[in-house]
Structure formats: structure tokens, C-alpha cells
Design a protein around this motif. Structure first.
Motif, PDB file in Angstrom:
ATOM      1  N   VAL A 234       0.838  -1.209   0.000  1.00 24.21           N
ATOM      2  CA  VAL A 234       0.000   0.000   0.000  1.00 24.21           C
ATOM      3  C   VAL A 234       0.871   1.257   0.000  1.00 24.21           C
ATOM      4  O   VAL A 234       0.568   2.238  -0.687  1.00 24.21           O
ATOM      5  CB  VAL A 234      -0.934  -0.023   1.223  1.00 24.21           C
ATOM      6  N   ALA A 235       1.971   1.226   0.754  1.00 32.23           N
ATOM      7  CA  ALA A 235       2.852   2.398   0.817  1.00 32.23           C
ATOM      8  C   ALA A 235       3.456   2.691  -0.554  1.00 32.23           C
ATOM      9  O   ALA A 235       3.565   3.855  -0.963  1.00 32.23           O
ATOM     10  CB  ALA A 235       3.950   2.163   1.846  1.00 32.23           C
ATOM     11  N   GLN A 237       2.137   1.866  -3.485  1.00 31.17           N
ATOM     12  CA  GLN A 237       1.068   2.353  -4.357  1.00 31.17           C
ATOM     13  C   GLN A 237       0.806   3.841  -4.120  1.00 31.17           C
ATOM     14  O   GLN A 237       0.684   4.624  -5.081  1.00 31.17           O
ATOM     15  CB  GLN A 237      -0.205   1.551  -4.102  1.00 31.17           C
ATOM     16  N   ASN A 238       0.740   4.243  -2.862  1.00 33.50           N
ATOM     17  CA  ASN A 238       0.505   5.657  -2.539  1.00 33.50           C
ATOM     18  C   ASN A 238       1.660   6.536  -3.007  1.00 33.50           C
ATOM     19  O   ASN A 238       1.455   7.656  -3.489  1.00 33.50           O
ATOM     20  CB  ASN A 238       0.289   5.830  -1.034  1.00 33.50           C
ATOM     21  N   GLU A 239       2.893   6.023  -2.873  1.00 37.40           N
ATOM     22  CA  GLU A 239       4.049   6.808  -3.306  1.00 37.40           C
ATOM     23  C   GLU A 239       4.050   6.982  -4.822  1.00 37.40           C
ATOM     24  O   GLU A 239       4.364   8.068  -5.329  1.00 37.40           O
ATOM     25  CB  GLU A 239       5.334   6.131  -2.847  1.00 37.40           C
ATOM     26  N   LEU A 241       1.380   7.007  -6.743  1.00 33.47           N
ATOM     27  CA  LEU A 241       0.316   7.968  -7.054  1.00 33.47           C
ATOM     28  C   LEU A 241       0.761   9.407  -6.767  1.00 33.47           C
ATOM     29  O   LEU A 241       0.446  10.331  -7.533  1.00 33.47           O
ATOM     30  CB  LEU A 241      -0.938   7.636  -6.238  1.00 33.47           C
ATOM     31  N   LYS A 242       1.498   9.594  -5.682  1.00 30.44           N
ATOM     32  CA  LYS A 242       1.978  10.940  -5.346  1.00 30.44           C
ATOM     33  C   LYS A 242       2.981  11.437  -6.387  1.00 30.44           C
ATOM     34  O   LYS A 242       2.943  12.610  -6.791  1.00 30.44           O
ATOM     35  CB  LYS A 242       2.622  10.912  -3.962  1.00 30.44           C
TER      36      LYS A 242
END
Length: 310
Positions: A234-235, A237-239, A241-242
């Protein structure tokens, strides 16, 4: 003691015995000479190795090669044997053919692991044309020939252990780069389509299901997903996206000329105020654009708080 006798030269036979390391005896003298003779023979045999060219010498006209005269016929070397046995090498100094592979390995001291080596194909020369094909096939299957071929092949590759490890490391880096690129493009596709990336469970979301589908046609990606560190958390994926969001903002900022900011707020399901910011601007061609920048939360709905957030 007479000083002249002390410095008298040692006799020749005594020097030989001293080199052997024995007491003076007539029988041992012969042994010393035998040792010397054997040593000379060994050195002579080592220096008789032929001087080889870079590639086997295979003359087009085989008439220059020696013939074998029998009682009723005369046998000659056949040109087709060079095609069947490309390791054959003609040496005029030995009046016959040698095994280029074995001879070169012997010159480079690469045939030490072979138990038996045929001097006929290494230094003496082969010219028994009556049994040529039979002997050539037998020699080609000997351990000495195969060991010499393997050692020469390894030496000619010029790849030491460090180079092999470096090559393997580069291959692993390439595979990892391709797998990571598949992960990034999967996140990009889901974000562009406005689809949910994760479901109730991380393994049941669109992200993992799409990666599993793509891995059916990619063995490297399939192996990568079984690793402990697969960059699918998840970390990560979020990175990703950012990073993609920042790239979009940079591209928008490059094109912004005259602009105005539009701010509108609403509360989310937790009651937190979320301010949606859009930028309306004209580019260098004086075309009007209106792009969404993002959602930003504020602690309180005051003019000062909104101004600071903006």
C-alpha cells in the motif's frame, strides 16, 4: 692445514654426486648421470612443442602433404577430412597433421588435467592415412581432447569470475526494472480510468488482479510477484500515485500564463472540510484551460485559514 688444498676445485664427479645428495659411490654416480639424462630428455620433450598460428593451417592443395606408401598402393591425405575434423592442423616440421586444439592447449599449459595425451596429435604428427578416419574419431572422443577444448574455450572467452558476476547482476537489474515498470503502468492505468486500486483486502483489489492477469504473459513478472519484496504494498502504491500527481502539476505549471484560482469546499464522510482547488488559465496560444489541482483539508473555515491553505 695447507691453504692451497682448502681452495682446490672440487672434482667433476664429486659435483655430480653432491647435486644428487648421496655419498661417493660408483653405483650412485651412474644414478646421478641417469637423473641428469632424464632431466635433459624431459626439457627436450617440452621444447619440442610446435609453434602454432592463430588458426589451424589447412592447405587447399593437399599435394604438399606427405603420402603413405604401402606394398600395392599409395595413400594420400583427403581434403574432405579438414571439413569433417576442423581441428586438424598440418605442420610441415613434423610431416603430418596435429590436433590444433590439443597442441595449443599443451603450449598454453592448459592440458594438465588430462590423464593421457597422444603425442602423435600433439607434437610428433600423424600420417597413417590408412586408418585416418578411425583414429580421428577416436581422438575426438578422448578426455584429453575434450578437456583441451573446454579450457581453450574458457580462456578465449576472457570472462573472469568478476565479469560473470557483473553480467549476472546486470541481467537481474534488467529483469527488476521491467517488473517495476509493469507495476508503475498498472497504477497509472487504474488512476487514469478512475478505478479503485484496492478492495476490502489488498489481494482482492483491481491492482493485484490486473498484475496477476498481466503476469500470465510475462514469466519475469510472475516470478517477481512471488518475491518477499515485490513493491506492491500500500505504501508503494501511494508513493507512485503521489509521484504521478506531482508530474501532472509540473506539466500544468509549465503551461500556466495568466491564471485565476477557484476554491470550493465540502465535507467528507468523517466531517473533515475538503477544499477542491482548480486553476483557470490561458497558455501561450491564448487558449483557456481549467484544471483540477487537488483536494486540501483545512482546520477551520476562516478567511485566514483558507488563505494560508491556498
Amino acid at each position: 692445514m695447507d691453504i692451497k688444498k682448502f681452495f682446490t676445485a672440487i672434482p667433476r664427479h664429486a659435483q655430480t654426486l653432491l647435486r644428487v645428495g648421496t655419498t661417493p659411490d660408483s653405483n650412485v654416480e651412474v644414478v646421478g648421470e641417469d637423473v641428469k639424462e632424464k632431466t635433459e630428455k624431459r626439457v627436450t620433450s617440452q621444447t619440442r612443442l610446435p609453434i602454432l598460428p592463430p588458426v589451424p593451417y589447412q592447405p587447399r592443395d593437399v599435394n604438399c602433404m606427405p603420402v603413405q606408401r604401402l606394398a600395392k598402393r599409395t595413400l594420400c591425405f583427403q581434403r574432405a577430412w579438414f571439413d569433417s575434423f576442423p581441428w586438424l592442423h598440418f605442420d610441415a616440421n613434423v610431416s603430418g597433421v596435429l590436433c590444433f586444439t590439443c597442441a595449443k592447449a599443451a603450449c598454453m599449459d592448459l592440458a594438465g588435467m588430462a590423464r593421457y595425451s597422444e603425442d602423435t596429435f600433439v607434437s610428433k604428427g600423424f600420417c597413417n592415412w590408412k586408418k585416418a578416419i578411425e583414429k580421428f574419431k577416436i581422438h575426438e572422443k578422448t578426455s584429453a581432447h575434450m578437456i583441451s577444448h573446454s579450457n581453450l574455450k574458457f580462456r578465449s572467452s576472457n570472462n573472469n569470475v568478476d565479469a560473470q558476476l557483473s553480467t549476472h547482476h546486470l541481467e537481474e537489474q534488467t529483469k527488476a526494472r521491467n517488473a517495476l515498470l509493469k507495476i508503475v503502468t498498472t497504477v497509472q492505468y487504474l488512476a487514469q480510468q478512475g478505478l479503485a486500486i484496492r478492495g476490502k483486502e489488498s489481494s482482492d483489489g483491481n491492482f493485484m488482479k490486473l498484475l496477476e492477469l498481466r503476469s500470465n504473459d510475462d514469466v519475469v513478472l510472475q516470478r517477481w510477484l512471488t518475491r518477499t519484496t515485490s513493491y506492491t504494498s500500500v505504501a508503494v502504491q501511494n508513493e507512485l500515485l503521489k509521484i504521478m500527481a506531482h508530474m501532472v502539476l509540473r506539466n500544468i505549471c509549465k503551461n500556466v500564463g495568466l491564471f485565476a484560482v477557484i476554491v470550493d469546499g465540502t465535507q467528507d464522510i468523517q466531517g473533515v472540510e475538503q477544499e477542491a482547488i482548480c486553476v483557470r488559465y490561458i497558455d501561450d496560444a491564448y487558449d483557456v484551460h481549467e484544471d483540477f489541482i487537488g483536494l486540501y483539508s483545512v482546520s477551520e473555515m476562516t478567511g485566514a485559514s483558507l488563505s494560508n491553505m491556498l
